[in-house]
Design an enzyme around this catalytic site. Structure first.
Site, PDB file in Angstrom:
ATOM      1  N   ASP A  56       0.859  -1.173   0.000  1.00 45.51           N
ATOM      2  CA  ASP A  56       0.000   0.000   0.000  1.00 45.51           C
ATOM      3  C   ASP A  56       0.902   1.231   0.000  1.00 45.51           C
ATOM      4  OD1 ASP A  56      -1.645   2.145   0.609  1.00 45.51           O
ATOM      5  OD2 ASP A  56      -2.673   1.147   2.267  1.00 45.51           O
ATOM      6  N   SER A 136      -2.704  15.452 -13.421  1.00 44.89           N
ATOM      7  CA  SER A 136      -3.863  15.399 -14.308  1.00 44.89           C
ATOM      8  C   SER A 136      -4.109  16.763 -14.931  1.00 44.89           C
ATOM      9  CB  SER A 136      -5.103  14.965 -13.520  1.00 44.89           C
ATOM     10  OG  SER A 136      -6.279  15.132 -14.294  1.00 44.89           O
ATOM     11  N   TYR A 149     -10.811  15.427  -6.575  1.00 44.21           N
ATOM     12  CA  TYR A 149      -9.818  14.742  -7.413  1.00 44.21           C
ATOM     13  C   TYR A 149      -8.912  15.793  -8.047  1.00 44.21           C
ATOM     14  CZ  TYR A 149      -7.700  12.597 -11.484  1.00 44.21           C
ATOM     15  OH  TYR A 149      -6.798  12.195 -12.439  1.00 44.21           O
ATOM     16  N   LYS A 153      -4.802  16.360  -7.330  1.00 46.98           N
ATOM     17  CA  LYS A 153      -3.776  16.347  -8.363  1.00 46.98           C
ATOM     18  C   LYS A 153      -3.042  17.682  -8.450  1.00 46.98           C
ATOM     19  CE  LYS A 153      -3.974  12.134  -9.864  1.00 46.98           C
ATOM     20  NZ  LYS A 153      -2.801  11.240  -9.733  1.00 46.98           N
TER      21      LYS A 153
END
Length: 246
Positions: A56, A136, A149, A153
């Site tokens: 992880d 992104s 999200y 990023k």
């Protein structure tokens, strides 16, 4: 000559699998870190210089294990590619719960911190190293429904730029910003029913190049930023997005 060594997170699938393949083909020893044992072991079986570590990447223990493996087996570590991440559901902020918010930042941002904490001291002592972090186009061209999200990023991008300043000239830090990619996450998003091709077409129509990002596009960009071809490039974000960010 001793083979160079790269760590690729989420290296068993999607962008990560293509990145792992590119480094393998170039003669690197690749340590794939993935939380999916089945996919990780299958990927590692496809090449003698692919090494799978179940772990992880939000836990420092995983990064310590990866460094120990690199040192014991290969005696060096040259490149780290922080590729693992999640997108989350598409919905406005007021409909999201705290669990999704915290999970998004945990998986997308914490590995950047953990990897640097664990690996930078070794690279500084070694005298060289490269980090390539996947961000992104959501940082600069945010899509509605993905507020946190996009924010996570953006945090990756700013942290990367800052570390590029902190650790130059010994270690280079750069980002790659893909557009929507042809990965399992996209397939899960558009589904497999009769309308899936129409949904894919609508996504492609939003991109000037009229296609989604292919994993090999990202693999080629990572290879450039990881090697001496980009020896004077640090603190930048390379957009591999078919013109989405223009």
């Amino acid at each position: 000559m001793q083979a160079r060594v790269a760590i690729v997170t989420g290296g068993a699938d999607g962008f990560g699998a293509a990145i792992s393949d590119r480094f393998r083909q170039e003669g690197y020893q690749v340590i794939i870190i993935d939380i999916d044992r089945k996919k990780g072991e299958l990927k590692a079986s496809s090449g003698s210089n692919l090494n799978f570590l179940l772990g992880d990447v939000t836990r420092k223990e995983t990064w310590n294990e990866a460094l120990a493996l690199a040192r014991a087996k290969f005696g060096r570590l040259d490149v780290v590619v922080n590729n693992a991440g999640i997108t989350g559901s598409q919905s406005p902020v007021h409909t999201k719960d705290m669990e999704e918010y915290e999970r998004t930042f945990k998986i997308n941002v914490r590995p950047i911190f953990c990897s640097a904490q664990c690996l930078v001291p070794f690279m500084m002592e070694q005298g060289h190293g490269v980090f390539v972090n996947i961000t992104s186009t959501g940082c600069t061209r945010p899509r509605p429904g993905f507020a946190f999200y996009n924010s996570s990023k953006a945090a990756v991008s700013v942290a990367t730029k800052t570390m590029a300043l902190e650790y130059a000239p010994t270690i280079r830090f750069n980002c790659i910003a893909p557009a929507v990619g042809n990965t399992s996450m996209l397939k899960a998003s558009i589904g497999s029913g009769p309308d899936s091709l129409d949904r894919l077409q609508k996504i492609e129509d939003l991109l000037p190049m009229k296609r989604v990002t292919q994993p090999v596009d990202i693999a080629n960009a990572v290879w450039y930023l990881a090697t001496d071809q980009s020896s004077f490039v640090t603190g930048t974000t390379l957009e591999v997005d078919g013109g989405r960010g223009v």
